[in-house]
Design a protein around this motif. Structure first.
Motif, PDB file in Angstrom:
ATOM      1  N   ASN A  63       0.819  -1.201   0.000  1.00  0.00           N
ATOM      2  CA  ASN A  63       0.000   0.000   0.000  1.00  0.00           C
ATOM      3  C   ASN A  63       0.862   1.265   0.000  1.00  0.00           C
ATOM      4  O   ASN A  63       1.313   1.737   1.047  1.00  0.00           O
ATOM      5  CB  ASN A  63      -0.933   0.002   1.214  1.00  0.00           C
ATOM      6  CG  ASN A  63      -1.974   1.106   1.154  1.00  0.00           C
ATOM      7  OD1 ASN A  63      -1.935   1.967   0.273  1.00  0.00           O
ATOM      8  ND2 ASN A  63      -2.899   1.106   2.092  1.00  0.00           N
ATOM      9  N   GLY A  64       1.060   1.821  -1.190  1.00  0.00           N
ATOM     10  CA  GLY A  64       1.882   3.015  -1.318  1.00  0.00           C
ATOM     11  C   GLY A  64       1.285   4.242  -0.665  1.00  0.00           C
ATOM     12  O   GLY A  64       2.001   5.221  -0.408  1.00  0.00           O
ATOM     13  N   GLU A  72      -1.513  -9.233  -2.157  1.00  0.00           N
ATOM     14  CA  GLU A  72      -1.142  -7.908  -1.682  1.00  0.00           C
ATOM     15  C   GLU A  72      -2.018  -7.605  -0.479  1.00  0.00           C
ATOM     16  O   GLU A  72      -3.201  -7.955  -0.457  1.00  0.00           O
ATOM     17  CB  GLU A  72      -1.383  -6.847  -2.762  1.00  0.00           C
ATOM     18  CG  GLU A  72      -0.512  -7.011  -3.992  1.00  0.00           C
ATOM     19  CD  GLU A  72      -0.625  -5.838  -4.951  1.00  0.00           C
ATOM     20  OE1 GLU A  72      -1.278  -4.824  -4.584  1.00  0.00           O
ATOM     21  OE2 GLU A  72      -0.080  -5.917  -6.054  1.00  0.00           O
ATOM     22  N   VAL A  73      -1.452  -6.942   0.529  1.00  0.00           N
ATOM     23  CA  VAL A  73      -2.217  -6.610   1.735  1.00  0.00           C
ATOM     24  C   VAL A  73      -2.053  -5.129   2.041  1.00  0.00           C
ATOM     25  O   VAL A  73      -1.044  -4.503   1.691  1.00  0.00           O
ATOM     26  CB  VAL A  73      -1.783  -7.489   2.927  1.00  0.00           C
ATOM     27  CG1 VAL A  73      -0.393  -7.105   3.423  1.00  0.00           C
ATOM     28  CG2 VAL A  73      -2.784  -7.418   4.070  1.00  0.00           C
ATOM     29  N   SER A  74      -3.060  -4.571   2.706  1.00  0.00           N
ATOM     30  CA  SER A  74      -3.135  -3.120   2.874  1.00  0.00           C
ATOM     31  C   SER A  74      -2.180  -2.550   3.905  1.00  0.00           C
ATOM     32  O   SER A  74      -1.797  -1.392   3.813  1.00  0.00           O
ATOM     33  CB  SER A  74      -4.572  -2.724   3.242  1.00  0.00           C
ATOM     34  OG  SER A  74      -5.016  -3.427   4.397  1.00  0.00           O
ATOM     35  N   HIS A  75      -1.787  -3.351   4.904  1.00  0.00           N
ATOM     36  CA  HIS A  75      -0.918  -2.770   5.935  1.00  0.00           C
ATOM     37  C   HIS A  75      -0.442  -3.871   6.877  1.00  0.00           C
ATOM     38  O   HIS A  75      -1.248  -4.576   7.462  1.00  0.00           O
ATOM     39  CB  HIS A  75      -1.671  -1.716   6.732  1.00  0.00           C
ATOM     40  CG  HIS A  75      -0.842  -0.974   7.737  1.00  0.00           C
ATOM     41  ND1 HIS A  75       0.424  -0.500   7.468  1.00  0.00           N
ATOM     42  CD2 HIS A  75      -1.100  -0.610   9.019  1.00  0.00           C
ATOM     43  CE1 HIS A  75       0.909   0.114   8.526  1.00  0.00           C
ATOM     44  NE2 HIS A  75      -0.004   0.058   9.482  1.00  0.00           N
ATOM     45  N   THR A  76       0.872  -4.008   7.006  1.00  0.00           N
ATOM     46  CA  THR A  76       1.431  -4.935   7.994  1.00  0.00           C
ATOM     47  C   THR A  76       2.136  -4.202   9.127  1.00  0.00           C
ATOM     48  O   THR A  76       2.495  -4.812  10.128  1.00  0.00           O
ATOM     49  CB  THR A  76       2.466  -5.878   7.346  1.00  0.00           C
ATOM     50  OG1 THR A  76       3.556  -5.103   6.836  1.00  0.00           O
ATOM     51  CG2 THR A  76       1.846  -6.689   6.216  1.00  0.00           C
ATOM     52  N   GLY A  77       2.356  -2.883   8.976  1.00  0.00           N
ATOM     53  CA  GLY A  77       3.232  -2.169   9.896  1.00  0.00           C
ATOM     54  C   GLY A  77       4.675  -2.431   9.527  1.00  0.00           C
ATOM     55  O   GLY A  77       5.010  -3.407   8.854  1.00  0.00           O
ATOM     56  N   GLY A  78       5.557  -1.529   9.958  1.00  0.00           N
ATOM     57  CA  GLY A  78       6.984  -1.753   9.735  1.00  0.00           C
ATOM     58  C   GLY A  78       7.468  -1.413   8.343  1.00  0.00           C
ATOM     59  O   GLY A  78       8.273  -2.151   7.767  1.00  0.00           O
ATOM     60  N   HIS A  79       7.022  -0.264   7.781  1.00  0.00           N
ATOM     61  CA  HIS A  79       7.460   0.141   6.441  1.00  0.00           C
ATOM     62  C   HIS A  79       8.984   0.139   6.322  1.00  0.00           C
ATOM     63  O   HIS A  79       9.533  -0.133   5.252  1.00  0.00           O
ATOM     64  CB  HIS A  79       6.973   1.560   6.114  1.00  0.00           C
ATOM     65  CG  HIS A  79       5.627   1.903   6.632  1.00  0.00           C
ATOM     66  ND1 HIS A  79       4.489   1.286   6.190  1.00  0.00           N
ATOM     67  CD2 HIS A  79       5.232   2.816   7.563  1.00  0.00           C
ATOM     68  CE1 HIS A  79       3.439   1.801   6.814  1.00  0.00           C
ATOM     69  NE2 HIS A  79       3.860   2.728   7.663  1.00  0.00           N
TER      70      HIS A  79
END
Length: 346
Positions: A170-171, A201-208
């Protein structure tokens, strides 16, 4: 926006039909957050976002920064699902197939996973939903406590599913996730027919800062700094409940989501020392009240380790996300203070 015809090649695709955003290997900027953290070699131990369970919904089309309420999913429904998940100790995320992201009519895949405090307690269900709102009927109490039979009864059509690899792309959350995550997800899904069914693809895992990042369901096992080779290793090993030997250690192992950060660190540290790749064979016990840094890790064969965990400053500042101000960098480190065949080690 109208849906693309089945099998249509997106405008600008290359000769192999790959979407422009997923063809080849994008190069992040030299000052991108993940590039800076890669250069430092900062430990990923203890950095998986906390969740006892996961509710994951397929939603095609674009995602905003907060995808649950900034996508083509009804925002009121997204907010309600997100609130119910977080209120019960879980995590709600959106997924879509790698490649182009046209709107698509039809059923929505839903994945419901209980991660389990112990890896051998984890399970994963999959269902095809005509209406995303059907997820509201989930037995949230049963899901949080791992009672699979009751959860299945509350989700018609649910069946047990093989492990699924969710790669953050998720950019709108962070440019590193798009630039590094989207090509990786596309390449991983193209490995085989089996991979195409198990990679999202997933919207957010944390830890960019650790992009490309991924979460392996049902265990909630987080990974940092994946590439095509390591993603293929994860897909191959996870089918039998393992993680790759090559990804043990602080560079790639973020820990299992159900645990506290210190327990994640302790379990991952012992896993690397013991060379144990089976996710169900090793687990960190909950810390004793009043001392969150002393963790006992147990193996299914009866071995136990006592581990001391510290969160230490590294004396540098780095942005945790692209475009954000730099912050002080900390990392979790562990040392075995008692255990079979292992002297105190950090």
């Amino acid at each position: 926006m109208s849906a693309a015809a089945p099998g249509a090649v997106p405008e600008g695709a290359d000769d192999l039909g790959r979407h422009p955003a997923t063809a080849g290997h994008a190069q992040p900027a030299a000052d991108a957050c993940s590039v800076l953290w890669d250069g430092d070699g900062t430990s990923a131990f203890g950095t998986s976002a906390r969740a006892a369970f996961f509710v994951v919904l397929e939603q095609s089309g674009p995602w905003g920064r907060v995808a649950a309420v900034e996508s083509h999913l009804d925002p009121a429904l997204g907010a309600e699902l997100d609130g119910r998940c977080s209120g019960a100790g879980g995590r709600f995320m959106l997924i879509r197939r790698p490649g182009g992201h046209p709107d698509r009519d039809g059923p929505h895949r839903a994945l419901v996973a209980h991660a389990g405090h112990r890896g051998d307690e984890a399970w994963l269900l999959s269902a095809e939903l005509d209406h995303p709102g059907d997820l509201l009927s989930l037995d949230w109490t049963a899901l949080a406590s791992g009672r699979q039979r009751l959860v299945r009864a509350s989700l018609p059509g649910a069946e047990e599913a093989p492990p699924q690899l969710l790669i953050c792309t998720n950019g709108r959350r962070d440019v590193c996730c798009a630039v590094r995550g989207r090509p990786l997800a596309a390449a991983a899904a193209a490995l085989s027919r089996d991979a195409a069914e198990r990679v999202w693809e997933v919207s957010h895992t944390g830890g960019h800062r650790f992009a490309p990042t991924a979460v392996l369901l049902p265990w909630g096992q987080g990974f940092a700094r994946l590439d095509e080779t390591s993603a293929a290793w994860v897909l191959g090993a996870s089918g039998s409940g393992h993680i790759p030997q090559e990804l043990l250690g602080a560079a790639h192992d973020r820990g299992r989501a159900p645990l506290t950060p210190a327990a994640q660190c302790a379990e991952s540290h012992v896993r690397a020392l013991a060379g144990e790749t089976r996710l169900g064979a090793l687990w960190a016990r909950p810390p004793a009240p009043g001392d969150e840094t002393a963790i006992e890790v147990e193996h299914e064969d009866g071995r136990r380790w006592r581990v001391q965990v510290q969160r230490r400053p590294l004396g540098v500042t780095r942005p945790e996300s692209c475009g954000k101000s730099p912050v002080d960098v900390f990392e979790y480190v562990a040392a075995v203070v008692a255990g079979p065949d292992h002297p105190a080690t950090d």
